[in-house]
Motif scaffolding. Structure first.
Motif, PDB file in Angstrom:
ATOM      1  N   ARG A 112     -14.229  11.713  -4.117  1.00 60.18           N
ATOM      2  CA  ARG A 112     -14.473  10.296  -4.454  1.00 60.18           C
ATOM      3  C   ARG A 112     -15.461  10.184  -5.609  1.00 60.18           C
ATOM      4  NH1 ARG A 112     -15.362   9.305   1.153  1.00 60.18           N
ATOM      5  NH2 ARG A 112     -17.525   8.717   0.700  1.00 60.18           N
ATOM      6  N   TYR A 165     -13.899   1.902  -3.302  1.00 61.59           N
ATOM      7  CA  TYR A 165     -13.290   1.298  -2.114  1.00 61.59           C
ATOM      8  C   TYR A 165     -11.862   1.786  -1.842  1.00 61.59           C
ATOM      9  CZ  TYR A 165     -11.642  -2.184   1.201  1.00 61.59           C
ATOM     10  OH  TYR A 165     -11.098  -2.793   2.296  1.00 61.59           O
ATOM     11  N   PRO A 166     -10.950   1.752  -2.820  1.00 58.45           N
ATOM     12  CA  PRO A 166      -9.583   2.211  -2.517  1.00 58.45           C
ATOM     13  C   PRO A 166      -9.514   3.690  -2.148  1.00 58.45           C
ATOM     14  CG  PRO A 166      -9.823   1.777  -4.861  1.00 58.45           C
ATOM     15  CD  PRO A 166     -11.055   1.243  -4.197  1.00 58.45           C
ATOM     16  N   ARG A 186     -11.234   0.250 -10.758  1.00 60.47           N
ATOM     17  CA  ARG A 186     -10.854   0.283  -9.349  1.00 60.47           C
ATOM     18  C   ARG A 186      -9.338   0.441  -9.183  1.00 60.47           C
ATOM     19  NH1 ARG A 186     -12.309  -4.929  -5.937  1.00 60.47           N
ATOM     20  NH2 ARG A 186     -10.687  -5.739  -7.329  1.00 60.47           N
ATOM     21  N   TYR A 237       0.804  -1.220   0.000  1.00 60.71           N
ATOM     22  CA  TYR A 237       0.000   0.000   0.000  1.00 60.71           C
ATOM     23  C   TYR A 237       0.840   1.275   0.000  1.00 60.71           C
ATOM     24  CZ  TYR A 237       0.859   0.286   5.067  1.00 60.71           C
ATOM     25  OH  TYR A 237       1.451   0.384   6.301  1.00 60.71           O
ATOM     26  N   ARG A 245     -11.877   5.242  -0.353  1.00 64.60           N
ATOM     27  CA  ARG A 245     -12.284   5.265   1.058  1.00 64.60           C
ATOM     28  C   ARG A 245     -11.116   4.867   1.955  1.00 64.60           C
ATOM     29  NH1 ARG A 245     -17.569   5.485   2.586  1.00 64.60           N
ATOM     30  NH2 ARG A 245     -19.149   5.539   0.934  1.00 64.60           N
ATOM     31  N   GLN A 246     -10.361   3.842   1.507  1.00 65.76           N
ATOM     32  CA  GLN A 246      -9.220   3.391   2.291  1.00 65.76           C
ATOM     33  C   GLN A 246      -8.178   4.497   2.442  1.00 65.76           C
ATOM     34  OE1 GLN A 246     -10.835   0.621   3.562  1.00 65.76           O
ATOM     35  NE2 GLN A 246      -8.757  -0.203   3.668  1.00 65.76           N
ATOM     36  N   ARG A 247      -8.111   5.366   1.447  1.00 64.14           N
ATOM     37  CA  ARG A 247      -7.157   6.470   1.488  1.00 64.14           C
ATOM     38  C   ARG A 247      -7.764   7.732   2.079  1.00 64.14           C
ATOM     39  NH1 ARG A 247      -5.910   2.899  -2.188  1.00 64.14           N
ATOM     40  NH2 ARG A 247      -3.729   2.585  -2.825  1.00 64.14           N
ATOM     41  N   LYS A 248      -9.015   7.594   2.579  1.00 66.03           N
ATOM     42  CA  LYS A 248      -9.717   8.688   3.257  1.00 66.03           C
ATOM     43  C   LYS A 248      -9.871   9.921   2.373  1.00 66.03           C
ATOM     44  CE  LYS A 248      -8.511   6.925   7.775  1.00 66.03           C
ATOM     45  NZ  LYS A 248      -9.565   5.911   7.654  1.00 66.03           N
ATOM     46  N   TYR A 254      -7.391   5.751  -8.118  1.00 69.57           N
ATOM     47  CA  TYR A 254      -6.585   6.593  -7.230  1.00 69.57           C
ATOM     48  C   TYR A 254      -5.296   7.063  -7.896  1.00 69.57           C
ATOM     49  CZ  TYR A 254      -4.548   1.976  -6.243  1.00 69.57           C
ATOM     50  OH  TYR A 254      -3.991   0.724  -6.355  1.00 69.57           O
TER      51      TYR A 254
END
Length: 365
Positions: free
Chosen positions: A119, A107-108, A155, A82, A110-113, A159
């Motif tokens: 988003r 999803y990725p 996906r 990551y 969200r994981q990276r805030k 990012y």
């Protein structure tokens, strides 16, 4: 748009003597490899040759046993996946079945805030890029295999990673869909300018997609080059056979660029070896001509043989011919130049010296 005209913003990848061992088994053996920023680099080879293990070391899924691994000049072998700014697309999609298309792509982020508004914008852009802008509310089970793979690609790119790794992403699809998605992936690469590293065992796929190809064999890299370089100038019989079809004429070197093939003198325009060395003269099947006339041999390179069978392919046909030493060679005739050669018929096989290369015989097995 091709990768040559896009503005590259991908990262460089540098491998130096990169090695992976599992006990006494060496899966990747001290390879050197460079991926240029924005390049589409394909790792091509048979199962067990080391290509997927190499990709997984770049991704951080497999630990490096020895050697150096850098992304944009920064050593990353000790970094978790990551922290490498890498996107990954797998053969079997790996989508979350309980999430919508939008949820999967988001999803990725969200994981990276990433904030909600950002988003939404990034997901919309990614879905437009893969042609699924109207599918955001659907569940994975409501999509075809090709659509699911597009979601996986969206996906992986949403990012904006500097490197996108793809492991046999089209392997589970039928040929027609695979061919269509190859062109889509090539288009997307041209638009993004990201560095793509792509693993496949499909030679046609590699030729269609790649800026350069690294051909793997027995945990090593046999040859690296553009599709044209590898097809026109293979450095080993393995590369000649694996990247496109090849016909081999076995013989012994006489004068430089001259080989005795069953008593016939054959001149090759490329490659050389010491006098008396056992070699293979390699010619692409579409560059061999069949002469049906049973009389005196034609001028120039001419090797006798007997037709075994021919296979109709619509716009061409393949003809298998057995040489006096029992070697079977392949000839591909285009629709406009199909001969009358039939099974059991004696023929001459002719080819221009410029279309023939001398390669070491010790690489033919």
């Amino acid at each position: 748009m091709s990768a040559d005209t896009a503005t590259p913003h991908g990262a460089s990848i540098t491998l130096r003597r990169l090695t992976k061992r599992y006990g006494s088994v060496t899966a990747v053996d001290a390879i050197d490899l460079d991926a240029r920023p924005g390049e589409f680099l394909t790792l091509l080879g048979p199962s067990g040759s080391g290509k997927t293990t190499t990709l997984n070391m770049i991704a951080g899924f497999v630990d490096v046993t020895d050697g150096d691994l850098q992304i944009d000049g920064r050593p990353v072998a000790d970094l978790p996946p990551y922290r490498r700014n890498i996107g990954m697309v797998f053969q079997h999609y790996a989508l979350f079945p309980h999430m919508t298309v939008t949820g999967n792509v988001e999803y990725p982020l969200r994981q990276r805030k990433i904030g909600k508004a950002d988003r939404a914008a990034k997901v919309a852009a990614a879905l437009r890029t893969v042609g699924l802008q109207d599918y955001g509310k659907r569940m994975p089970k409501e999509l075809s295999g090709g659509q699911q793979q597009r979601v996986a690609l969206a996906r992986a790119m949403v990012y904006e990673p500097s490197v996108l790794l793809m492991d046999e992403p089209l392997g589970a699809l039928d040929k027609k869909l695979r061919d269509s998605l190859q062109l889509e992936i090539k288009r997307i690469h041209g638009e993004l300018g990201t560095t793509f590293v792509y693993v496949t065992h499909d030679q046609d796929e590699a030729l269609v997609l790649s800026d350069r190809i690294a051909v793997f064999n027995n945990a090593r890299i046999e040859q690296i080059g553009t599709p044209t370089e590898l097809y026109e100038h293979p450095k080993s019989v393995f590369v000649a056979r694996f990247l496109g079809e090849s016909s081999l004429f076995h013989g012994t070197v006489g004068d430089p660029r001259t080989v005795d093939v069953g008593g016939r003198r054959v001149v090759a325009g490329r490659g050389d070896a010491d006098a008396g060395a056992a070699v293979a003269v390699v010619v692409r099947p579409e560059r061999i001509r069949i002469v049906v006339d049973p009389g005196a041999p034609p001028a120039g390179n001419a090797v006798p043989g007997r037709v075994i069978q021919h296979i109709y392919l619509g716009n061409s046909r393949k003809v298998e011919v057995r040489l006096p030493d029992d070697t079977v060679v392949l000839v591909r005739e285009s629709a406009g130049s199909i001969t009358r050669a039939e099974p059991g018929q004696d023929v001459w096989l002719t080819f221009d010296p410029d279309n023939a290369a001398i390669l070491p015989a010790d690489a033919t097995n």
